[in-house]
Design a protein around this motif. Structure first.
Motif, short mmCIF file in Angstrom:
data_model
loop_
_atom_site.label_atom_id
_atom_site.label_comp_id
_atom_site.label_asym_id
_atom_site.label_seq_id
_atom_site.Cartn_x
_atom_site.Cartn_y
_atom_site.Cartn_z
N TYR A 154 0.82 -1.21 0.00
CA TYR A 154 0.00 0.00 0.00
C TYR A 154 0.86 1.26 0.00
O TYR A 154 0.51 2.25 -0.65
N LEU A 155 1.96 1.25 0.71
CA LEU A 155 2.85 2.41 0.74
C LEU A 155 3.37 2.70 -0.67
O LEU A 155 3.39 3.85 -1.11
N ALA A 156 3.78 1.65 -1.38
CA ALA A 156 4.27 1.83 -2.75
C ALA A 156 3.15 2.32 -3.68
O ALA A 156 3.37 3.20 -4.51
N LEU A 157 1.96 1.77 -3.52
CA LEU A 157 0.84 2.16 -4.38
C LEU A 157 0.42 3.60 -4.12
O LEU A 157 0.39 4.42 -5.04
N PHE A 158 0.11 3.92 -2.88
CA PHE A 158 -0.41 5.26 -2.58
C PHE A 158 0.68 6.33 -2.56
O PHE A 158 0.37 7.52 -2.60
N GLY A 159 1.93 5.92 -2.54
CA GLY A 159 3.03 6.87 -2.60
C GLY A 159 3.46 7.20 -4.02
O GLY A 159 4.26 8.10 -4.24
N ASP A 160 2.92 6.48 -4.98
CA ASP A 160 3.31 6.69 -6.38
C ASP A 160 2.59 7.92 -6.95
O ASP A 160 1.37 8.00 -6.92
N PRO A 161 3.36 8.89 -7.49
CA PRO A 161 2.75 10.11 -8.03
C PRO A 161 1.75 9.86 -9.16
O PRO A 161 0.75 10.57 -9.26
N VAL A 162 2.00 8.87 -9.99
CA VAL A 162 1.08 8.57 -11.09
C VAL A 162 -0.25 8.09 -10.52
O VAL A 162 -1.33 8.53 -10.93
N PHE A 163 -0.19 7.18 -9.55
CA PHE A 163 -1.42 6.67 -8.93
C PHE A 163 -2.14 7.80 -8.18
O PHE A 163 -3.36 7.92 -8.26
#
Length: 160
Positions: free
Chosen positions: A111-120
């Motif tokens: 979740y950290l990788a997903l919600f931390g991604d600027p594109v997402f």
């Protein structure tokens, strides 16, 4: 190229997309009526419905805000490989995040990788003025920094 990211950027929604989002966002399987109902919508709409909905807040964000993993048998284990592969292929994320999503098997790190991604973040409408729940973000960070302790605790709880 062998290491090239193969992401499906089409906005058309498949049964696999609905099932993937149910697992990823809600930690449970989808029922047939929900699958049929969501097939008429595009992926952007589903991302908004799932990640801004009350069930995601209750099942995921509230526990994270309390610095604990979500309460669900689905989240008790590792992120299933099928969810990781699906997320890499279908989530609107940067190439770096896509690789991370496929590799990360600990839910808070995923979740950290997903919600931390600027594109997402851009895709789901997050911004500095409208961020991911700050308390949940702090909880995610805490859980990732203390991953060994929480994983050990989960293993002990699964024994009993």
């Amino acid at each position: 190229m062998e290491n090239e990211i193969q992401q499906d950027q089409s906005d058309a929604v498949s049964r696999e997309d609905v099932e993937g989002l149910y697992g990823l966002a809600l930690g449970r399987p989808a029922d047939k009526a929900a699958i049929d109902g969501f097939l008429a919508h595009d992926l952007s709409f589903l991302l908004t419905v799932f990640f801004e909905g009350p069930e995601f807040r209750e099942r995921v964000l509230t526990p994270l805000s309390e610095r604990r993993p979500p309460d669900s048998d689905f989240y008790a284990g590792d992120v299933p490989e099928s969810v990781r592969r699906w997320a890499r292929a279908r989530m609107p994320v940067s190439a770096e995040a896509a690789v991370a999503l496929e590799a990360l098997d600990y839910w808070p790190a995923f979740y950290l990788a997903l919600f931390g991604d600027p594109v997402f973040q851009q895709e789901v409408g997050l911004s500095p003025t409208r961020p991911f729940w700050p308390e949940a973000w702090e909880g995610l960070t805490y859980l990732v920094e203390n991953a060994a302790q929480f994983r050990r605790q989960a293993q002990i709880e699964n024994i009993g």
